[in-house]
Design an enzyme around this catalytic site. Structure first.
Site, mmCIF file in Angstrom:
data_model
loop_
_atom_site.group_PDB
_atom_site.id
_atom_site.type_symbol
_atom_site.label_atom_id
_atom_site.label_comp_id
_atom_site.label_asym_id
_atom_site.label_seq_id
_atom_site.Cartn_x
_atom_site.Cartn_y
_atom_site.Cartn_z
ATOM 1 N N GLU A 142 -64.255 -12.890 -38.072
ATOM 2 C CA GLU A 142 -65.410 -13.606 -37.508
ATOM 3 C C GLU A 142 -65.020 -15.026 -37.085
ATOM 4 O O GLU A 142 -65.380 -15.512 -36.013
ATOM 5 C CB GLU A 142 -66.553 -13.678 -38.532
ATOM 6 C CG GLU A 142 -67.125 -12.332 -38.921
ATOM 7 C CD GLU A 142 -66.419 -11.692 -40.120
ATOM 8 O OE1 GLU A 142 -65.185 -11.863 -40.245
ATOM 9 O OE2 GLU A 142 -67.093 -11.022 -40.904
ATOM 10 N N CYS A 176 -68.101 -12.585 -45.001
ATOM 11 C CA CYS A 176 -67.935 -13.296 -46.278
ATOM 12 C C CYS A 176 -68.712 -14.612 -46.226
ATOM 13 O O CYS A 176 -69.178 -15.051 -45.161
ATOM 14 C CB CYS A 176 -66.453 -13.545 -46.552
ATOM 15 S SG CYS A 176 -65.749 -14.878 -45.575
HETATM 16 N N1 THU Z 1 -62.165 -10.241 -43.867
HETATM 17 C C1 THU Z 1 -62.689 -10.497 -42.635
HETATM 18 O O1 THU Z 1 -61.979 -10.515 -41.625
HETATM 19 N N2 THU Z 1 -64.023 -10.734 -42.560
HETATM 20 C C2 THU Z 1 -64.866 -10.773 -43.634
HETATM 21 O O2 THU Z 1 -65.983 -11.195 -43.515
HETATM 22 C C3 THU Z 1 -64.405 -10.243 -44.919
HETATM 23 C C4 THU Z 1 -62.934 -10.215 -45.094
HETATM 24 C C5 THU Z 1 -60.721 -10.033 -43.952
HETATM 25 C C6 THU Z 1 -59.979 -11.159 -44.642
HETATM 26 C C7 THU Z 1 -58.742 -10.445 -45.129
HETATM 27 O O3 THU Z 1 -57.788 -10.432 -44.078
HETATM 28 C C8 THU Z 1 -59.212 -9.023 -45.382
HETATM 29 O O4 THU Z 1 -60.440 -8.868 -44.684
HETATM 30 C C9 THU Z 1 -59.432 -8.700 -46.852
HETATM 31 O O5 THU Z 1 -60.251 -9.625 -47.462
#
Ligand code: THU
Length: 160
Positions: free
Chosen positions: A74, A112
């Protein structure tokens, strides 16, 4: 004094319930997910952004051997969009995530907390809500009508 807050959201059991533009965004987010650089978590996330001029841009998560130096899909996407089109409003964001080897049980993946905070910055700046969709690869989709809905008591520039 007790107070309450509540949000409304939409739930789509299958992407066939989405309209054409929503499906286009979903496809772009899925394509972007394929290019995620996530060799450490093997958790791939794609993000597609619809601008007010109808253009769609996408991105994905980028990891790093020094783990905290990586970035979520994001923020990778929105930072790029804001860097290149600072005055064009964002209408919709579609996020698709899940383990590399996904199965039908993987639920929709919401942004997140750090991403929620970052996305709210742009929603506040443009003074117009952004529709946010999040999904897993199993085609279930959740839609909220504002990023703010996902972060009650958010912090923004009005406090500075
Ligand atoms: N991740 C995202 O790209 N977006 C989120 O909102 C949640 C987590 C990614 C970060 C990391 O590369 C992987 O997912 C595991 O946490």
């Amino acid at each position: 004094m007790k107070k309450e807050t509540q949000i409304s959201y939409e739930y789509f059991k299958n992407s066939c319930e989405l309209n054409d533009i929503e499906n286009a965004l979903f496809e772009r987010a899925k394509q972007a997910r394929e290019n995620a650089y996530a060799p450490y978590s093997n958790f791939l996330v794609g993000c597609a952004v619809l601008l007010e001029n109808g253009e769609i841009y996408s991105g994905n998560n980028q990891e790093n051997a020094a783990f905290p130096s990586g970035l979520c899909a994001e923020r990778t996407t929105l930072f790029w969009v804001s860097a290149n089109f600072p005055n064009v409003k964002v209408k919709k964001i579609f996020v698709v995530g899940g383990p590399k080897e996904f199965n039908e049980k993987n639920p929709p993946i919401p942004p997140c907390g750090a991403c929620r905070q970052s996305l709210i910055e742009y929603e506040t700046k443009q003074n117009e809500n952004i529709d946010l969709y999040f999904s897993s690869m199993n085609e279930e989709v959740v839609k909220v009508h504002a990023i703010k809905d996902l972060l009650p008591f958010y912090f923004d520039s009005t406090f500075l």
